[in-house]
Design an enzyme around this catalytic site. Sequence first.
Site, PDB file in Angstrom:
ATOM      1  N   GLU A 110       0.846  -1.047  -0.051  1.00 54.39           N
ATOM      2  CA  GLU A 110      -0.146  -0.124  -0.061  1.00 54.39           C
ATOM      3  C   GLU A 110       0.910   1.332   0.027  1.00 54.39           C
ATOM      4  OE1 GLU A 110      -2.936  -0.299   3.085  1.00 54.39           O
ATOM      5  OE2 GLU A 110      -3.774  -2.045   2.104  1.00 54.39           O
ATOM      6  N   HIS A 227      -8.924   9.684   4.132  1.00 58.43           N
ATOM      7  CA  HIS A 227      -8.759   8.604   3.163  1.00 58.43           C
ATOM      8  C   HIS A 227      -9.145   9.267   1.786  1.00 58.43           C
ATOM      9  CE1 HIS A 227      -8.665   4.837   1.187  1.00 58.43           C
ATOM     10  NE2 HIS A 227      -8.229   4.260   2.239  1.00 58.43           N
ATOM     11  N   ARG A 273      -0.704   9.390   1.851  1.00 58.83           N
ATOM     12  CA  ARG A 273      -2.298   9.402   1.874  1.00 58.83           C
ATOM     13  C   ARG A 273      -2.658  11.135   1.707  1.00 58.83           C
ATOM     14  NH1 ARG A 273      -5.283   4.636   5.685  1.00 58.83           N
ATOM     15  NH2 ARG A 273      -5.126   3.324   4.102  1.00 58.83           N
ATOM     16  N   HIS A 332     -11.151   9.946   7.881  1.00 59.02           N
ATOM     17  CA  HIS A 332     -10.754   8.470   7.936  1.00 59.02           C
ATOM     18  C   HIS A 332     -10.251   7.903   9.355  1.00 59.02           C
ATOM     19  CE1 HIS A 332     -10.027   4.057   6.665  1.00 59.02           C
ATOM     20  NE2 HIS A 332      -8.943   4.541   6.857  1.00 59.02           N
ATOM     21  N   ARG A 367      -0.587   9.130   8.813  1.00 59.48           N
ATOM     22  CA  ARG A 367      -0.404   7.625   9.134  1.00 59.48           C
ATOM     23  C   ARG A 367       0.091   6.944   7.821  1.00 59.48           C
ATOM     24  NH1 ARG A 367      -4.048   3.244   9.061  1.00 59.48           N
ATOM     25  NH2 ARG A 367      -5.837   4.839   8.066  1.00 59.48           N
TER      26      ARG A 367
END
Length: 512
Positions: A110, A227, A273, A332, A367
């Site tokens: 990811e 997100h 992100r 998120h 994160r």
Amino acid sequence: MTRPVLIIGAGIAGLWAALKLAPRRVILLTGSPLGEGAASGWAQGGVSAALAGDDTPALHARDTIEAGAGLVDAEAAEALASGAAQEVRDLAALGAPFEREGEAWSLSREAAHSRHRVARVTGDGAGAAIMQTLIAAVRVADHVEIRDGWAATALIPDAEGGCAGAVARSPTGETLQILADEAVLAMGGAGGLFALTTTPAGAQGQAMAMAARLGAIIQDPEFIQFHPTALNAGLDPAPLCTEALRGDGATLTDRSGHRFMKAIHTDAELAPRDVVARAVHRQNAAGKGASLDCRAAIGEAFPRRFPAVFAACRQAGIDPRIEPVPVAPTAHYHMGGVATDIDGRTSIAGLWAIGECASTGLHGANRLASNSLAEGLVSAARVARVLTDTPDRSAAPASAAGTAQIPPALPPLALTRLRQAMSRHCGVERTGAGLAELSALIEAMIERHGEADALIAARFITAGAIARTESRGGHFRTDFPQTNAVARHTRLSLADLTRSTGPALAHTAPAE
């Protein structure tokens, strides 16, 4: 007789801590019926852990630090990275059905990970499968007393300024004082404070408000992770389109089919992100649209490889096998929270916090993908090890009747107004003027409705965002787009919110 440990919250962190505390007695307050209301069950990607032959905890820690935009505490990153693999193995031994390729783990990659290290279940079902495994184990654990549907409403102060337990309310409205020498907050995040969120609406930062009333420090509350790819179909909460889709080759395109991320970041769709979220936000704001095109990368295999996302798309009338999926960034994950050390210890004796509601400095300002479930597991295991060896405190309430401050409830219409204002002024991109308007609204709502948990939590987030006059990670100020040379944590107490929250007050501690 030794008092039981009180665990408040029954997501992955709370359930894993309850199991790991054996044989010490545990009272588990679930808030909602067990298995409902926890964001853990909605997590799709999986658990990040150095399980591959070409991976190491050092690499995992390095990626975590690099993603966190200068604010990650190295000790916290190393604790997560060194502990995650064993927790995944323990979960698998308990029955969690992680995907395997023969004897090897089936791992996905990811955003911002340098290796394939995300242990997953049926593509996008990790959170739900892990929760089912943990719930089954907790239900038959002799040392755990489950108070199903009982919600903590306030913490009880002890005579020495520590925590002596909590006041809980049953599903029928009965209230009860539960005394405990050690209370563990595992209450999740604050996504429910936003109109656009991928989390349960009931997650409204209650842990921050409850802990702050006892004098706990709140760290980095302004850092909300949005997100980048939630399904943009008007649903509340917004179904998540897991990052594993992009990890498997799905691309982000505008209405004309142009792939816009390639011009923004060298890692394109697998950029950090915050970068992807801002790009998607700007595409939608400019009217160009943003969609996740999975046709070439996933295609006909979509129902089998990502059943949860496929079901959500079909509910919205979209077939991701043959058409792009419209997406938008939504609240998120809360990277800030109750300040703790790497073992979950807060600044209040007898009070601990783990998982999303805690802030160890692990996530910094941004994160790393799939570190959330890993944090829940590792933090739960660490606090359990410490509490198993902790001598009894014999905490006594501050008075015979207790002096817990039970906050008022925020009326539904007021909560809706708050959520809309938080998304509008404290979302992906922020301005000083918008934050000032939001702050004034929160103060007016407190004046009218009292210090409800949601308002206190929103107050912390807004105060941190006003004071941080820079852009860093998940916090982006269009009026302060630069990133300061020195990264500093925000640390606030409840008393600070009644005073001016300028930079000199809020930003007092450089990141280590």
